[in-house]
Enzyme design. Structure first.
Site, PDB file in Angstrom:
ATOM      1  CG  ASP A  21     -15.414 -25.071  18.416  1.00  0.00           C
ATOM      2  OD1 ASP A  21     -14.898 -24.102  17.820  1.00  0.00           O
ATOM      3  OD2 ASP A  21     -15.253 -25.284  19.636  1.00  0.00           O
ATOM      4  CG  ASN A  23     -13.105 -24.594  11.244  1.00  0.00           C
ATOM      5  OD1 ASN A  23     -13.290 -25.808  11.276  1.00  0.00           O
ATOM      6  ND2 ASN A  23     -13.954 -23.750  10.686  1.00  0.00           N
ATOM      7  NE  ARG A  25      -9.972 -25.407  19.597  1.00  0.00           N
ATOM      8  CZ  ARG A  25     -10.955 -26.191  20.016  1.00  0.00           C
ATOM      9  NH1 ARG A  25     -10.709 -27.164  20.863  1.00  0.00           N
ATOM     10  NH2 ARG A  25     -12.190 -26.001  19.587  1.00  0.00           N
ATOM     11  CD1 TRP A  26      -7.501 -30.561  12.101  1.00  0.00           C
ATOM     12  CD2 TRP A  26      -7.261 -28.956  10.543  1.00  0.00           C
ATOM     13  NE1 TRP A  26      -7.146 -31.175  10.932  1.00  0.00           N
ATOM     14  CE2 TRP A  26      -6.988 -30.216   9.956  1.00  0.00           C
ATOM     15  CE3 TRP A  26      -7.180 -27.813   9.754  1.00  0.00           C
ATOM     16  CZ2 TRP A  26      -6.641 -30.356   8.608  1.00  0.00           C
ATOM     17  CZ3 TRP A  26      -6.828 -27.943   8.418  1.00  0.00           C
ATOM     18  CH2 TRP A  26      -6.569 -29.204   7.861  1.00  0.00           C
ATOM     19  NE  ARG A  34      -8.573 -18.382  14.949  1.00  0.00           N
ATOM     20  CZ  ARG A  34      -9.105 -19.263  15.793  1.00  0.00           C
ATOM     21  NH1 ARG A  34      -8.344 -19.962  16.594  1.00  0.00           N
ATOM     22  NH2 ARG A  34     -10.405 -19.429  15.835  1.00  0.00           N
ATOM     23  CG  HIS A  38     -12.091 -20.352   9.591  1.00  0.00           C
ATOM     24  ND1 HIS A  38     -12.741 -20.991  10.617  1.00  0.00           N
ATOM     25  CD2 HIS A  38     -11.493 -19.266  10.159  1.00  0.00           C
ATOM     26  CE1 HIS A  38     -12.541 -20.327  11.756  1.00  0.00           C
ATOM     27  NE2 HIS A  38     -11.780 -19.271  11.506  1.00  0.00           N
ATOM     28  CG  LEU A 132     -30.662 -31.049   3.607  1.00  0.00           C
ATOM     29  CD1 LEU A 132     -30.932 -31.812   4.901  1.00  0.00           C
ATOM     30  CD2 LEU A 132     -29.187 -31.174   3.243  1.00  0.00           C
ATOM     31  NE  ARG A 189     -18.306 -26.559  21.037  1.00  0.00           N
ATOM     32  CZ  ARG A 189     -18.482 -25.295  21.402  1.00  0.00           C
ATOM     33  NH1 ARG A 189     -19.583 -24.939  22.014  1.00  0.00           N
ATOM     34  NH2 ARG A 189     -17.553 -24.388  21.181  1.00  0.00           N
ATOM     35  CB  SER A 197     -20.909 -21.656  22.180  1.00  0.00           C
ATOM     36  OG  SER A 197     -19.783 -22.243  22.781  1.00  0.00           O
TER      37      SER A 197
HETATM   38  C1  IPE Z   1     -19.213 -21.665  18.555  1.00  0.00           C
HETATM   39  O1  IPE Z   1     -17.832 -21.787  18.519  1.00  0.00           O
HETATM   40  C2  IPE Z   1     -19.701 -20.889  17.368  1.00  0.00           C
HETATM   41  C3  IPE Z   1     -19.560 -21.554  16.071  1.00  0.00           C
HETATM   42  C4  IPE Z   1     -19.145 -22.762  15.865  1.00  0.00           C
HETATM   43  C5  IPE Z   1     -19.948 -20.752  14.954  1.00  0.00           C
HETATM   44  P1  IPE Z   1     -16.884 -20.787  19.305  1.00  0.00           P
HETATM   45  O2  IPE Z   1     -15.504 -21.264  19.063  1.00  0.00           O
HETATM   46  O3  IPE Z   1     -17.186 -19.390  18.950  1.00  0.00           O
HETATM   47  O4  IPE Z   1     -17.316 -21.037  20.814  1.00  0.00           O
HETATM   48  P2  IPE Z   1     -16.554 -20.730  22.170  1.00  0.00           P
HETATM   49  O5  IPE Z   1     -16.081 -19.319  22.093  1.00  0.00           O
HETATM   50  O6  IPE Z   1     -15.403 -21.677  22.263  1.00  0.00           O
HETATM   51  O7  IPE Z   1     -17.564 -20.965  23.240  1.00  0.00           O
HETATM   52  C1  IPE Z   2     -15.314 -22.792  14.488  1.00  0.00           C
HETATM   53  O1  IPE Z   2     -13.968 -22.944  14.637  1.00  0.00           O
HETATM   54  C2  IPE Z   2     -15.700 -21.853  13.395  1.00  0.00           C
HETATM   55  C3  IPE Z   2     -16.204 -20.554  13.858  1.00  0.00           C
HETATM   56  C4  IPE Z   2     -16.429 -20.203  15.099  1.00  0.00           C
HETATM   57  C5  IPE Z   2     -16.496 -19.582  12.840  1.00  0.00           C
HETATM   58  P1  IPE Z   2     -13.130 -21.981  15.562  1.00  0.00           P
HETATM   59  O2  IPE Z   2     -12.661 -20.843  14.742  1.00  0.00           O
HETATM   60  O3  IPE Z   2     -13.874 -21.613  16.792  1.00  0.00           O
HETATM   61  O4  IPE Z   2     -11.905 -22.925  15.919  1.00  0.00           O
HETATM   62  P2  IPE Z   2     -11.218 -23.095  17.334  1.00  0.00           P
HETATM   63  O5  IPE Z   2     -12.284 -23.434  18.318  1.00  0.00           O
HETATM   64  O6  IPE Z   2     -10.540 -21.819  17.648  1.00  0.00           O
HETATM   65  O7  IPE Z   2     -10.272 -24.231  17.118  1.00  0.00           O
HETATM   66 MG    MG Z   3     -14.022 -22.437  18.656  1.00  0.00          MG
END
Ligand code: IPE
Ligand code: IPE
Ligand code: MG
Length: 248
Positions: A21, A23, A25-26, A34, A38, A132, A189, A197
């Site tokens: 999690d 990507n 916000r970073w 966004r 990714h 693996l 996480r 989640s």
């Molecule tokens: C969880 O991240 C799913 C994945 C990392 C693929 P999310 O960003 O979707 O989770 P929430 O919405 O913050 O709970």
């Molecule tokens: C996790 O990063 C990747 C996926 C859920 C696919 P996010 O896209 O959830 O990134 P944030 O949480 O918005 O920063």
């Molecule tokens: Mg997220």
């Protein structure tokens, strides 16, 4: 590259599961779209897979796309699907060279046909690799998985190949998407949130959980080693007392 000075090679977790999690916000902190997050996140995947393989982890489950992530804007979903397909195509030769076997869990029929095709092809071509298991959670949701398992069990009861008395924890585990895998020992996480989640709800019942503020695109070799070292410092009691464990 073998091992890492921070971790004890004798006690590496067998199965590590990661909620990748942070990507979006970073990227946004850097005034980038966004999807850029990714993209850089894929580089973290490459590095973490390599470390896991080199350090002796046997199973690495990566939460790449949740059943809830379909609700994101169409453009982001499309971008993630393209990245997934490109990742699979570009990594095949490395998987073969490093003896990495690809498997997946989730509602796979929901993925676009072209992604499914590459996925199935990669699974087939890597099926004899044994260093693996890289297990991708795609269109995955823990509750959805339990619904799927209950339906499978109910169908067997209905056709009389199973009696309700046969239902136990082992049987339920065997009907989950993860039937081919042991439960995770360590669940990580990234990205600063402390929630599951909908990830591996049944399987994580005794996993050690490690939440880190590091955003996924920055979660690399040293950060990964640090979470494993942290895991190695914990005592897994499985309901018993410390004294009982010392007696063993
Ligand atoms: C969880 O991240 C799913 C994945 C990392 C693929 P999310 O960003 O979707 O989770 P929430 O919405 O913050 O709970
Ligand atoms: C996790 O990063 C990747 C996926 C859920 C696919 P996010 O896209 O959830 O990134 P944030 O949480 O918005 O920063
Ligand atoms: Mg997220």
């Amino acid at each position: 590259m073998n091992g890492h000075p921070s971790i004890d090679p004798q006690r590496v977790p067998h199965h590590i599961a990661i909620i990748m999690d942070g990507n979006g916000r970073w990227a946004q902190q850097r005034h980038r779209p966004r999807l850029y997050g990714h993209k850089v996140g894929v580089e973290s995947v490459q590095e973490i897979v390599e470390c896991a393989r080199d350090w002796g982890v046997k199973v690495l489950t990566l939460y790449a796309f949740s059943s809830e992530n379909w609700k994101r804007p169409e453009k982001e979903v499309g971008g993630l699907m393209s990245l997934l397909k490109a990742y699979l195509l570009s990594e095949l030769s490395k998987m073969l060279k490093n003896s990495v076997r690809l498997t997946c869990i989730g509602d796979i029929p929901r993925l676009p046909a072209d992604v499914r095709k590459v996925l199935q092809q990669t699974i087939k071509e890597t099926k004899n690799n044994d260093k693996l298991i890289l297990n991708l959670a795609l269109s995955y949701g823990g509750r959805l998985e339990l619904v799927h398992a209950v339906k499978g069990i109910a169908a067997k009861v209905q056709e009389n190949s199973l009696s309700p008395d046969d239902i136990d924890e082992k049987l339920i585990s065997e009907h989950l998407y993860t039937a081919h895998l042991p439960d995770p020992d360590l669940l990580i996480r990234t990205g600063g949130e402390a929630r599951l989640s909908n990830f591996l709800l049944w399987q994580a019942s005794y996993a050690e959980i490690c939440f880190t503020d590091t955003m996924w695109p920055e979660f690399r070799r040293d950060a990964f080693a640090e979470t494993i070292a942290h895991y190695q410092g914990r005592e897994r009691r499985f309901g018993r007392t410390s004294a009982q464990l010392e007696g063993n």
